[in-house]
Scaffold this active site. Structure first.
Site, PDB file in Angstrom:
ATOM      1  N   CYS A  78      -1.037   4.788  17.094  1.00 33.78           N
ATOM      2  CA  CYS A  78      -2.348   5.439  16.870  1.00 33.78           C
ATOM      3  C   CYS A  78      -2.350   6.770  17.618  1.00 33.78           C
ATOM      4  CB  CYS A  78      -3.468   4.544  17.406  1.00 33.78           C
ATOM      5  SG  CYS A  78      -5.057   5.393  17.490  1.00 33.78           S
ATOM      6  N   THR A 107     -15.098  -0.771 -14.583  1.00 34.56           N
ATOM      7  CA  THR A 107     -15.034  -1.885 -13.639  1.00 34.56           C
ATOM      8  C   THR A 107     -15.376  -3.180 -14.355  1.00 34.56           C
ATOM      9  OG1 THR A 107     -15.821  -2.773 -11.520  1.00 34.56           O
ATOM     10  CG2 THR A 107     -17.417  -1.516 -12.822  1.00 34.56           C
ATOM     11  N   SER A 108     -14.684  -4.261 -13.941  1.00 34.93           N
ATOM     12  CA  SER A 108     -14.849  -5.556 -14.627  1.00 34.93           C
ATOM     13  C   SER A 108     -16.052  -6.324 -14.114  1.00 34.93           C
ATOM     14  CB  SER A 108     -13.579  -6.403 -14.427  1.00 34.93           C
ATOM     15  OG  SER A 108     -13.409  -6.675 -13.041  1.00 34.93           O
ATOM     16  N   TYR A 141       0.821  -1.213   0.000  1.00 32.17           N
ATOM     17  CA  TYR A 141       0.000   0.000   0.000  1.00 32.17           C
ATOM     18  C   TYR A 141       0.857   1.266   0.000  1.00 32.17           C
ATOM     19  CZ  TYR A 141      -4.036  -2.935   0.270  1.00 32.17           C
ATOM     20  OH  TYR A 141      -4.985  -3.876  -0.045  1.00 32.17           O
ATOM     21  N   ARG A 175       1.480   1.857  -3.620  1.00 29.43           N
ATOM     22  CA  ARG A 175       0.275   2.371  -4.309  1.00 29.43           C
ATOM     23  C   ARG A 175      -0.017   3.799  -3.869  1.00 29.43           C
ATOM     24  NH1 ARG A 175      -4.646  -1.430  -3.849  1.00 29.43           N
ATOM     25  NH2 ARG A 175      -5.458  -0.007  -5.442  1.00 29.43           N
ATOM     26  N   CYS A 180      -5.088   6.326  20.669  1.00 24.87           N
ATOM     27  CA  CYS A 180      -4.939   5.415  21.824  1.00 24.87           C
ATOM     28  C   CYS A 180      -3.496   4.961  22.010  1.00 24.87           C
ATOM     29  CB  CYS A 180      -5.847   4.188  21.641  1.00 24.87           C
ATOM     30  SG  CYS A 180      -5.268   3.025  20.380  1.00 24.87           S
ATOM     31  N   HIS A 186     -14.419   0.935  -0.789  1.00 26.89           N
ATOM     32  CA  HIS A 186     -13.272   0.059  -0.463  1.00 26.89           C
ATOM     33  C   HIS A 186     -12.208   0.795   0.336  1.00 26.89           C
ATOM     34  CE1 HIS A 186     -14.278  -2.898  -3.967  1.00 26.89           C
ATOM     35  NE2 HIS A 186     -15.104  -3.026  -2.931  1.00 26.89           N
ATOM     36  N   GLN A 192     -15.057   2.195  -6.183  1.00 27.64           N
ATOM     37  CA  GLN A 192     -14.336   1.041  -5.637  1.00 27.64           C
ATOM     38  C   GLN A 192     -12.856   1.405  -5.486  1.00 27.64           C
ATOM     39  OE1 GLN A 192     -15.986  -2.912  -7.526  1.00 27.64           O
ATOM     40  NE2 GLN A 192     -16.047  -1.301  -9.082  1.00 27.64           N
ATOM     41  N   ASN A 193     -12.487   2.553  -6.036  1.00 26.18           N
ATOM     42  CA  ASN A 193     -11.082   2.965  -6.059  1.00 26.18           C
ATOM     43  C   ASN A 193     -10.670   3.557  -4.714  1.00 26.18           C
ATOM     44  OD1 ASN A 193     -11.172   2.179  -8.719  1.00 26.18           O
ATOM     45  ND2 ASN A 193     -11.430   4.270  -9.510  1.00 26.18           N
TER      46      ASN A 193
END
Ligand code: APR
Length: 232
Positions: free
Chosen positions: A133, A173-174, A53, A56, A136, A106, A88-89
């Site tokens: 975080c 989208t597929s 990620y 990306r 917390c 998503h 969805q991206n």
């Protein structure tokens, strides 16, 4: 007042240089879903998932919205009715093009999530399993992405939108991942007209009454121009 609900997938960001998932060089040809896009993958090897990620996220930050993103932002500004984008991206190219009414079902690369307390915040460019975080202080941070087997975000907005859409449009989208792949059938059953704008016929093309095939920067801009011309 007419309501247009638009579902977008990786194909709308392809011409911005961001990879899709299921073509020959797609992300799922280079990585195994079970290694980088499931809760178990993250438990097993958080470094590998963060690396996937982080790469990306770095690409998405460099990418620019393309003419298709800009056309949808124009539609939202100029259309007399309501426009909702369900994407969805996980990139933020719709928002950077100016769209405001966007549901990221998503999740989003630019957000981080603490799986100890549920706190969300703007993710650093490079996330690491040692991140703390801010709420917390637990070392339990993850990308705020919906992985396979997890419940998509925004269902409380999406279902009512599909029930009341006059026009449902699927872009790039597929049609292979549910629940999004069933949205055309659902909205059609509820009375919406359905349009597919894609590079080529997708898995669920038969669910649509109207089809325009070609690169999104061409077919989406042409389609938006027709809609706006038709309302005058
Ligand atoms: N213009 C329009 N459509 C395009 C373009 C383009 N330039 N390039 C590719 N496409 C189309 C492809 O023909 C394909 O139908 O975009 C679609 C991309 O399909 P996928 O790669 O499967 O991406 P997507 O449908 O968004 O995947 C859905 O699957 O892996 C999960 O969470 C991930 O959100 C993703 C979901």
């Amino acid at each position: 007042m007419e309501k247009i609900v638009i579902l977008t997938g990786a194909g709308i960001s392809a011409e911005s240089g961001l990879g899709t998932f299921r073509d020959e060089q797609g992300l799922w040809a280079q990585h195994r879903i079970e290694d980088v896009a499931t809760p178990d993958a993250f438990t097993r090897n958080p470094d590998l998932v963060h690396a996937f990620y982080n790469a990306r996220r770095a690409q998405a930050v460099q990418a620019q919205p393309n003419a298709a993103h800009e056309a949808l932002a124009l539609l939202e500004r100029e259309f007399s009715g309501e426009v909702l984008i369900i994407t969805q991206n996980v990139d933020d190219l719709h928002e950077r093009a100016g769209s405001q009414n966007v549901v990221h079902m998503h999740g989003a690369l630019k957000r981080a999530l603490c799986h100890a307390c549920g706190h969300r915040w703007d993710a650093p460019l490079v996330m690491d399993k040692g991140d703390e975080c801010p709420a917390c202080q637990a070392h339990a941070t993850r990308p705020d992405i919906v992985w396979f087997g997890e419940i998509p975000y925004g269902m409380e907005l999406i279902d009512p939108a599909l029930n009341t859409a006059d026009l449902f449009v699927s872009i790039g989208t597929s049609g292979q991942v549910y629940p999004a792949a069933a949205y055309a059938q659902h909205s059609r059953r509820m009375g919406a007209r359905t349009v597919e704008l894609n590079l080529e016929p997708a898995e669920h093309s038969r669910d649509f009454e109207e089809h325009h095939y070609g690169p999104a920067t061409e077919v989406v801009t042409a389609w938006v121009a027709d809609i706006l011309a038709g309302q005058v």
